[in-house]
Scaffold this motif. Structure first.
Motif, PDB file in Angstrom:
ATOM      1  N   LYS A 187      -0.673  -3.844   3.992  1.00  0.00           N
ATOM      2  CA  LYS A 187       1.038  -4.450   3.580  1.00  0.00           C
ATOM      3  C   LYS A 187       1.435  -3.058   4.010  1.00  0.00           C
ATOM      4  O   LYS A 187       3.108  -2.924   3.725  1.00  0.00           O
ATOM      5  CB  LYS A 187       0.863  -3.930   1.935  1.00  0.00           C
ATOM      6  N   SER A 232      -7.580  -4.291  -2.817  1.00  0.00           N
ATOM      7  CA  SER A 232      -6.715  -3.446  -4.568  1.00  0.00           C
ATOM      8  C   SER A 232      -6.829  -2.366  -5.589  1.00  0.00           C
ATOM      9  O   SER A 232      -7.209  -3.547  -6.290  1.00  0.00           O
ATOM     10  CB  SER A 232      -6.497  -4.551  -5.158  1.00  0.00           C
ATOM     11  N   PRO A 233      -7.239  -1.647  -5.117  1.00  0.00           N
ATOM     12  CA  PRO A 233      -7.865  -0.678  -7.069  1.00  0.00           C
ATOM     13  C   PRO A 233      -6.198  -0.758  -7.638  1.00  0.00           C
ATOM     14  O   PRO A 233      -7.039  -0.313  -8.809  1.00  0.00           O
ATOM     15  CB  PRO A 233      -8.141   0.359  -6.292  1.00  0.00           C
ATOM     16  N   LEU A 234      -5.031  -0.547  -7.256  1.00  0.00           N
ATOM     17  CA  LEU A 234      -4.065  -0.365  -8.098  1.00  0.00           C
ATOM     18  C   LEU A 234      -3.762  -1.590  -8.767  1.00  0.00           C
ATOM     19  O   LEU A 234      -2.545  -1.313  -9.075  1.00  0.00           O
ATOM     20  CB  LEU A 234      -3.411   0.735  -7.409  1.00  0.00           C
ATOM     21  N   GLY A 235      -4.944  -2.841  -7.671  1.00  0.00           N
ATOM     22  CA  GLY A 235      -3.585  -3.873  -8.475  1.00  0.00           C
ATOM     23  C   GLY A 235      -3.091  -4.451  -7.426  1.00  0.00           C
ATOM     24  O   GLY A 235      -1.882  -5.644  -8.195  1.00  0.00           O
ATOM     25  N   SER A 236      -2.249  -3.470  -6.835  1.00  0.00           N
ATOM     26  CA  SER A 236      -1.636  -4.491  -5.560  1.00  0.00           C
ATOM     27  C   SER A 236      -0.295  -5.022  -5.518  1.00  0.00           C
ATOM     28  O   SER A 236       0.074  -6.500  -5.177  1.00  0.00           O
ATOM     29  CB  SER A 236      -2.727  -6.089  -4.704  1.00  0.00           C
ATOM     30  N   ASP A 262       2.515  -4.322  -4.419  1.00  0.00           N
ATOM     31  CA  ASP A 262       3.520  -4.758  -3.110  1.00  0.00           C
ATOM     32  C   ASP A 262       2.981  -6.028  -2.291  1.00  0.00           C
ATOM     33  O   ASP A 262       3.315  -5.991  -1.333  1.00  0.00           O
ATOM     34  CB  ASP A 262       3.444  -3.809  -2.015  1.00  0.00           C
ATOM     35  N   ALA A 294      -2.769   5.920 -11.766  1.00  0.00           N
ATOM     36  CA  ALA A 294      -3.822   5.422 -10.434  1.00  0.00           C
ATOM     37  C   ALA A 294      -4.861   6.918 -10.292  1.00  0.00           C
ATOM     38  O   ALA A 294      -5.420   5.587 -10.230  1.00  0.00           O
ATOM     39  CB  ALA A 294      -2.062   5.682  -9.001  1.00  0.00           C
ATOM     40  N   LYS A 349      -3.710   1.631  -0.747  1.00  0.00           N
ATOM     41  CA  LYS A 349      -2.419   1.605  -0.088  1.00  0.00           C
ATOM     42  C   LYS A 349      -0.987   2.686  -0.502  1.00  0.00           C
ATOM     43  O   LYS A 349      -0.609   2.362  -1.024  1.00  0.00           O
ATOM     44  CB  LYS A 349      -2.145   0.141   0.439  1.00  0.00           C
ATOM     45  N   SER A 350      -0.630   3.570   0.142  1.00  0.00           N
ATOM     46  CA  SER A 350       0.662   4.456   0.291  1.00  0.00           C
ATOM     47  C   SER A 350       1.103   4.195   1.127  1.00  0.00           C
ATOM     48  O   SER A 350       0.058   5.166   2.280  1.00  0.00           O
ATOM     49  CB  SER A 350       0.579   4.904  -1.270  1.00  0.00           C
ATOM     50  N   THR A 351       2.553   4.294   1.031  1.00  0.00           N
ATOM     51  CA  THR A 351       3.609   4.755   2.199  1.00  0.00           C
ATOM     52  C   THR A 351       4.620   6.163   1.492  1.00  0.00           C
ATOM     53  O   THR A 351       4.738   6.727   2.752  1.00  0.00           O
ATOM     54  CB  THR A 351       3.845   3.405   3.126  1.00  0.00           C
ATOM     55  N   ARG A 386       2.912   9.811  -3.303  1.00  0.00           N
ATOM     56  CA  ARG A 386       1.687   8.984  -4.187  1.00  0.00           C
ATOM     57  C   ARG A 386       0.489   8.991  -3.232  1.00  0.00           C
ATOM     58  O   ARG A 386      -0.442   8.883  -3.853  1.00  0.00           O
ATOM     59  CB  ARG A 386       2.519   7.346  -4.553  1.00  0.00           C
ATOM     60  N   GLU A 423      -1.201  12.426  -4.455  1.00  0.00           N
ATOM     61  CA  GLU A 423      -1.825  11.876  -5.922  1.00  0.00           C
ATOM     62  C   GLU A 423      -3.089  11.415  -6.219  1.00  0.00           C
ATOM     63  O   GLU A 423      -4.167  11.649  -6.569  1.00  0.00           O
ATOM     64  CB  GLU A 423      -0.487  11.242  -6.503  1.00  0.00           C
ATOM     65  N   ASN A 424      -3.139  10.397  -4.970  1.00  0.00           N
ATOM     66  CA  ASN A 424      -4.121   9.729  -5.547  1.00  0.00           C
ATOM     67  C   ASN A 424      -5.256  10.351  -4.618  1.00  0.00           C
ATOM     68  O   ASN A 424      -6.422   9.905  -5.105  1.00  0.00           O
ATOM     69  CB  ASN A 424      -4.359   8.196  -4.074  1.00  0.00           C
TER      70      ASN A 424
HETATM   71  P1  A2P Z   1       3.598   2.456  -2.138  1.00  0.00           P
HETATM   72  O1  A2P Z   1       3.098   2.261  -1.124  1.00  0.00           O
HETATM   73  O2  A2P Z   1       4.984   2.957  -2.117  1.00  0.00           O
HETATM   74  O3  A2P Z   1       3.219   3.944  -2.794  1.00  0.00           O
HETATM   75  P2  A2P Z   1      -3.393  -1.800  -3.679  1.00  0.00           P
HETATM   76  O4  A2P Z   1      -4.047  -0.280  -3.140  1.00  0.00           O
HETATM   77  O5  A2P Z   1      -3.799  -2.170  -5.317  1.00  0.00           O
HETATM   78  O6  A2P Z   1      -2.765  -2.703  -3.038  1.00  0.00           O
HETATM   79  O7  A2P Z   1      -1.829  -1.274  -4.440  1.00  0.00           O
HETATM   80  C1  A2P Z   1      -0.802  -0.489  -3.143  1.00  0.00           C
HETATM   81  C2  A2P Z   1       0.841  -0.462  -4.397  1.00  0.00           C
HETATM   82  O8  A2P Z   1       0.683   0.812  -5.461  1.00  0.00           O
HETATM   83  C3  A2P Z   1       2.071   0.061  -3.233  1.00  0.00           C
HETATM   84  O9  A2P Z   1       2.852  -0.610  -4.125  1.00  0.00           O
HETATM   85  C4  A2P Z   1       2.002   1.344  -3.219  1.00  0.00           C
HETATM   86  O10 A2P Z   1       3.237   1.316  -2.985  1.00  0.00           O
HETATM   87  C5  A2P Z   1       2.223   2.070  -4.830  1.00  0.00           C
HETATM   88  N1  A2P Z   1       0.839   3.298  -5.482  1.00  0.00           N
HETATM   89  C6  A2P Z   1       0.221   3.901  -4.510  1.00  0.00           C
HETATM   90  N2  A2P Z   1      -0.255   4.233  -4.670  1.00  0.00           N
HETATM   91  C7  A2P Z   1       0.093   4.634  -6.240  1.00  0.00           C
HETATM   92  C8  A2P Z   1       0.445   5.472  -7.573  1.00  0.00           C
HETATM   93  N3  A2P Z   1      -0.068   6.866  -7.144  1.00  0.00           N
HETATM   94  N4  A2P Z   1       1.430   5.218  -7.920  1.00  0.00           N
HETATM   95  C9  A2P Z   1       1.915   4.054  -8.484  1.00  0.00           C
HETATM   96  N5  A2P Z   1       2.024   3.549  -7.407  1.00  0.00           N
HETATM   97  C10 A2P Z   1       0.813   3.372  -6.607  1.00  0.00           C
END
Ligand code: A2P
Length: 319
Positions: free
Chosen positions: A21, A207-211, A213, A244, A261-263, A267, A270-271
């Motif tokens: 994504k 999807s550890p953050l509930g995905s 996006d 997160a 996942k983050s772009t 964040r 932070e992760n």
């Molecule tokens: P973004 O890329 O804008 O940071 P998953 O890893 O479960 O697929 O989740 C990805 C989603 O979680 C994306 O929408 C991402 O957005 C968002 N995300 C990633 N890191 C964080 C964070 N530390 N706090 C809030 N949302 C986060």
């Protein structure tokens, strides 16, 4: 950073960068930003259609001396249209060309689902090929040949049930070292965790953050939003951490890798520091109550009308 040990004492950093994504035009900058922040594990896949941009970013990092190839752990995945053993080598060669690498650290069978060569997604259910027709055991032979060829160092699977892992281990010359599956407090999969621990198979949580996006077509209107869960937020407050970070610390505490996942550079950083959050037994017990066997990635796109796959046969569980 904690690592998971693979054969030959190779070590995979327990937190990696997810790239599913991550949009073209953004993913390259995210990879560079992640590496600058200290990420050393990047999770890729051919079907994410962004490996060429990731490869360009990696190449720039190597040229600029930010990191060396040997310091990174790069995973990619074989897509469903290349399960025939004769297609496995050309699939990894394309991924390596796109990523501008000469080997992968880990190569996974992306789904226990098969499509005709050259067809990335099914248009109708009848496009899908049953595993009885194109057995995973054959695909695995193609995967094993990659180790001898030196184009990848370790092999694994993704989205495999315990039953499918058992069947694969029974026929494999080289057993899979990892299963990448959806894992988070709403889908804790403790039987899978126990099975994998007993059989020396690592788990990576996708999807550890509930995905949040993922495409709307994947979303249920009333789905639970993991990052807004009140139990997670309360624990986060207790640790002066973010939700997160708690979700990722939970994955690490269970001995699983996770690939958030983050772009976004803030964040991303932070992760990565979630590795510094240590949850207590009380935190873990509270999070244990959140399990509701909820899949954000339901797999229903493989179980369309006329498909040889159903959700029951895909996950090997009653749905
Ligand atoms: P973004 O890329 O804008 O940071 P998953 O890893 O479960 O697929 O989740 C990805 C989603 O979680 C994306 O929408 C991402 O957005 C968002 N995300 C990633 N890191 C964080 C964070 N530390 N706090 C809030 N949302 C986060």
């Amino acid at each position: 950073m904690q690592t998971l040990e693979f054969r030959g004492h190779d070590a995979m950093p327990i937190l990696g960068l997810g790239t599913w994504k991550s949009a073209p035009g953004e993913v390259g900058a995210a990879v560079k930003s992640a590496i600058a922040a200290g990420y050393r594990h990047i999770d890729c896949a051919a079907i994410y259609r962004n490996e060429a941009e990731i490869g360009q970013a990696l190449s720039e990092c190597f040229t600029e001396g930010i990191v060396s190839r040997e310091e990174l752990w790069i995973t990619s995945k074989l897509w469903n249209d290349s399960h025939r053993p004769e297609h496995v080598r050309s699939a990894i060669d394309q991924t390596l060309a796109d990523l501008q690498l000469d080997y992968l650290d880990l190569y996974l069978i992306h789904w226990p689902v098969c499509l005709p060569h050259g067809q990335l997604l099914p248009e109708t259910g009848s496009d899908l090929i049953a595993l009885e027709e194109q057995p995973i055991a054959d695909t695995w032979r193609g995967m094993e040949a990659l180790l001898d060829a030196g184009v990848c160092r370790h092999l694994g699977v993704s989205n495999f049930s315990i039953k499918k892992l058992e069947a694969l281990c029974a026929v494999a010359t080289i057993a899979p070292e990892l299963n990448q599956i959806e894992l988070h407090p709403h889908l804790q999969q403790t039987a899978m965790l126990d099975f994998c621990k007993a059989n020396n198979i690592h788990l990576t949580a996708y999807s550890p953050l509930g995905s949040g996006d993922r495409p709307d077509a994947f979303k249920a209107p009333d789905e639970p939003i993991l990052l807004e869960n009140s139990v997670i937020s309360t624990i986060a407050d207790r640790h002066q951490a973010s939700p997160a970070q708690v979700l990722l610390a939970w994955a690490i505490a269970r001995g699983t890798a996770a690939i958030p996942k983050s772009t976004n550079p803030d964040r991303l950083a932070e992760n990565l520091t979630a590795a510094d959050v240590t949850l207590t037994a009380t935190d873990m017990a509270e999070i244990a109550t959140l399990d509701r066997h909820y899949r954000y990635v339901s797999g229903s796109f493989w179980a369309m009308d006329g498909s040889p796959y159903t959700l029951e046969t895909l996950w090997d569980e009653m749905v």
